[in-house]
Design a protein around this motif. Structure first.
Motif, mmCIF file in Angstrom:
data_model
loop_
_atom_site.group_PDB
_atom_site.id
_atom_site.type_symbol
_atom_site.label_atom_id
_atom_site.label_comp_id
_atom_site.label_asym_id
_atom_site.label_seq_id
_atom_site.Cartn_x
_atom_site.Cartn_y
_atom_site.Cartn_z
ATOM 1 N N PRO A 33 0.827 -1.219 0.000
ATOM 2 C CA PRO A 33 0.000 0.000 0.000
ATOM 3 C C PRO A 33 0.852 1.257 0.000
ATOM 4 O O PRO A 33 0.458 2.282 -0.569
ATOM 5 C CB PRO A 33 -0.825 -0.103 1.291
ATOM 6 C CG PRO A 33 -0.114 -1.089 2.133
ATOM 7 C CD PRO A 33 0.600 -2.020 1.204
ATOM 8 N N GLN A 36 1.900 1.845 -3.498
ATOM 9 C CA GLN A 36 0.710 2.155 -4.301
ATOM 10 C C GLN A 36 0.268 3.599 -4.068
ATOM 11 O O GLN A 36 -0.121 4.291 -4.984
ATOM 12 C CB GLN A 36 -0.393 1.229 -3.804
ATOM 13 C CG GLN A 36 -1.379 0.752 -4.789
ATOM 14 C CD GLN A 36 -2.324 -0.232 -4.092
ATOM 15 O OE1 GLN A 36 -2.683 -0.063 -2.923
ATOM 16 N NE2 GLN A 36 -2.723 -1.259 -4.806
ATOM 17 N N GLN A 37 0.342 4.024 -2.817
ATOM 18 C CA GLN A 37 -0.256 5.314 -2.454
ATOM 19 C C GLN A 37 0.761 6.398 -2.127
ATOM 20 O O GLN A 37 0.392 7.450 -1.604
ATOM 21 C CB GLN A 37 -1.179 5.117 -1.250
ATOM 22 C CG GLN A 37 -2.336 4.183 -1.586
ATOM 23 C CD GLN A 37 -3.154 3.859 -0.362
ATOM 24 O OE1 GLN A 37 -3.579 4.737 0.356
ATOM 25 N NE2 GLN A 37 -3.361 2.575 -0.124
ATOM 26 N N GLY A 38 2.032 6.109 -2.367
ATOM 27 C CA GLY A 38 3.060 7.127 -2.158
ATOM 28 C C GLY A 38 3.401 7.404 -0.706
ATOM 29 O O GLY A 38 3.868 8.480 -0.363
ATOM 30 N N TRP A 39 3.167 6.406 0.171
ATOM 31 C CA TRP A 39 3.603 6.573 1.551
ATOM 32 C C TRP A 39 5.124 6.400 1.612
ATOM 33 O O TRP A 39 5.719 5.774 0.739
ATOM 34 C CB TRP A 39 3.015 5.510 2.489
ATOM 35 C CG TRP A 39 1.531 5.443 2.586
ATOM 36 C CD1 TRP A 39 0.626 6.320 2.061
ATOM 37 C CD2 TRP A 39 0.765 4.412 3.240
ATOM 38 N NE1 TRP A 39 -0.650 5.909 2.367
ATOM 39 C CE2 TRP A 39 -0.593 4.742 3.094
ATOM 40 C CE3 TRP A 39 1.098 3.257 3.940
ATOM 41 C CZ2 TRP A 39 -1.619 3.954 3.613
ATOM 42 C CZ3 TRP A 39 0.087 2.472 4.465
ATOM 43 C CH2 TRP A 39 -1.263 2.814 4.299
ATOM 44 N N GLU A 205 1.399 4.926 10.008
ATOM 45 C CA GLU A 205 0.628 3.708 9.712
ATOM 46 C C GLU A 205 1.370 2.518 10.302
ATOM 47 O O GLU A 205 2.492 2.233 9.883
ATOM 48 C CB GLU A 205 0.488 3.477 8.199
ATOM 49 C CG GLU A 205 0.143 4.699 7.371
ATOM 50 C CD GLU A 205 -1.197 5.322 7.713
ATOM 51 O OE1 GLU A 205 -2.160 4.573 7.936
ATOM 52 O OE2 GLU A 205 -1.265 6.571 7.771
ATOM 53 N N GLU A 292 -0.092 -3.689 -7.700
ATOM 54 C CA GLU A 292 -1.215 -3.149 -8.463
ATOM 55 C C GLU A 292 -2.559 -3.695 -7.987
ATOM 56 O O GLU A 292 -3.533 -2.958 -7.851
ATOM 57 C CB GLU A 292 -1.018 -3.495 -9.946
ATOM 58 C CG GLU A 292 -1.711 -2.511 -10.843
ATOM 59 C CD GLU A 292 -1.488 -2.893 -12.281
ATOM 60 O OE1 GLU A 292 -0.322 -2.865 -12.723
ATOM 61 O OE2 GLU A 292 -2.490 -3.237 -12.947
ATOM 62 N N SER A 295 -5.114 -4.634 -1.948
ATOM 63 C CA SER A 295 -5.922 -3.709 -1.159
ATOM 64 C C SER A 295 -5.887 -4.138 0.306
ATOM 65 O O SER A 295 -6.349 -5.225 0.651
ATOM 66 C CB SER A 295 -7.363 -3.710 -1.665
ATOM 67 O OG SER A 295 -8.184 -3.104 -0.695
#
Ligand code: GLU
Length: 322
Positions: A33, A36-39, A205, A292, A295
């Motif tokens: 994640p 995927q989400q740029g953390w 997180e 990709e 989730s």
């Protein structure tokens, strides 16, 4: 106006032994994640637990992470480099009257706790034998050797929301009592160290195994006492053996190093983990494809069983199952 923090997650291997598939699963569900989400992803070696730390296990862990194809942002941080920060926090809490030294032995606690409810067989509830009736300002560290320190915990429910396990309410005092924040050598215990580590590294997180769900309210209490913003929590279901017990050595061949030596392609490891994460097909998978399709919020809610057939599939790639 200050900017909101960059979402940051951490990979936090303990260098106490060889990494196994359960660790690989935790790392992938942390890392995917984030990518995927740029953390931001930070790597921390949790090397505080000195009697259990094994020489060279940190290097092996880093090598395994690289073999899996994972990367991280910034330098690798070792927990043992944070000891001054732990001491500062302990001093502050002791001076504010939140801590007290405890001289009880485990068998004394066991004898007193037998009839009381507690978290599980490893977590005895501390009955408060050494707790001063009123908060007492203390000097940390103690001049006396061989004392451990505990934090006062109020008798109330701690409520929080776990992003996977849902709403939580835990009465820490009833379950574990005033818990340890140091060991008998005065070194920071896990509950305190992890709070300071996450704060120092800007972690927002915390993605980890469901076995640590019960530690979270304790950590939140320390966040509160120290005035630190708490991270969000995602406790992922455990990986267990066919007997339903947390994956352990007795379940046999699940060390990453063994698979690597056997020539197992890393895509098979990723494919099996993806399948455990809810993918419908068990097939080799590239890390990019794992990211990709991943989730965090869609993870299965039940413990995942590592079956002998999974091990065989890793070795041979032969069996096909849906
Ligand atoms: N180093 C710990 C472990 O390997 C993780 C601690 C945490 O996630 O809070 O189990």
């Amino acid at each position: 106006m200050s900017l909101p923090p960059v979402p940051t997650t951490r990979l936090a291997p303990s260098p106490t032994g060889a990494l196994h598939l359960g660790n690989a699963r935790t790392f992938l569900v942390n890392w995917a994640p984030a990518r995927q989400q740029g953390w931001r992803v930070v790597l921390r070696i949790d090397d505080l637990d000195s009697p259990r730390v094994r020489a060279g296990a940190d290097r092996q862990a880093i090598e395994m992470l690289r073999w899996l194809g994972l990367d991280w942002d910034g330098p690798i941080v070792y927990e043992t480099k944070h000891v001054d920060h732990y001491e500062n926090a302990l001093r502050r809490l002791a001076e504010a009257g939140w801590l007290y030294p405890c001289r009880c032995t485990r068998s004394q606690i066991a004898a007193a706790a037998l009839s009381a409810p507690h978290l599980d067989e490893h977590e005895l509830r501390y009955p408060g034998t050494c707790r001063p009736p009123e908060p007492l300002r203390q000097k940390f560290p103690s001049v006396e050797t061989g004392v451990a320190w505990r934090v006062r915990v109020p008798d109330r429910e701690f409520q929080f929301h776990d992003q996977i396990a849902g709403p939580q309410a835990w009465n820490v005092q009833q379950l574990v009592g005033d818990f340890l924040v140091t060991n008998k050598q005065g070194a920071a215990a896990y509950q305190l160290a992890v709070v300071i580590d996450d704060w120092l590294q800007g972690v927002t997180e915390v993605v980890r195994g469901a076995d640590l769900l019960g530690s979270t309210p304790r950590q939140l209490w320390l966040h509160e006492l120290l005035g630190l913003a708490a991270p969000r929590h995602w406790h992922v279901p455990l990986l267990v053996g066919p007997d339903g017990q947390r994956l352990a050595k007795r379940h046999g061949g699940f060390r990453l190093e063994e698979y690597r030596v056997e020539g197992v392609p890393v895509e098979r490891i990723v494919g099996l983990i993806a399948w455990w994460c809810g993918r419908s097909e068990l097939e080799p998978l590239r890390l990019e494809d794992f990211v990709e399709g991943f989730s965090l919020s869609q993870l299965p809610r039940e413990p995942i069983v590592f079956r002998p057939a999974d091990h065989d599939w890793l070795l041979t790639g032969a069996a096909t199952r849906g």
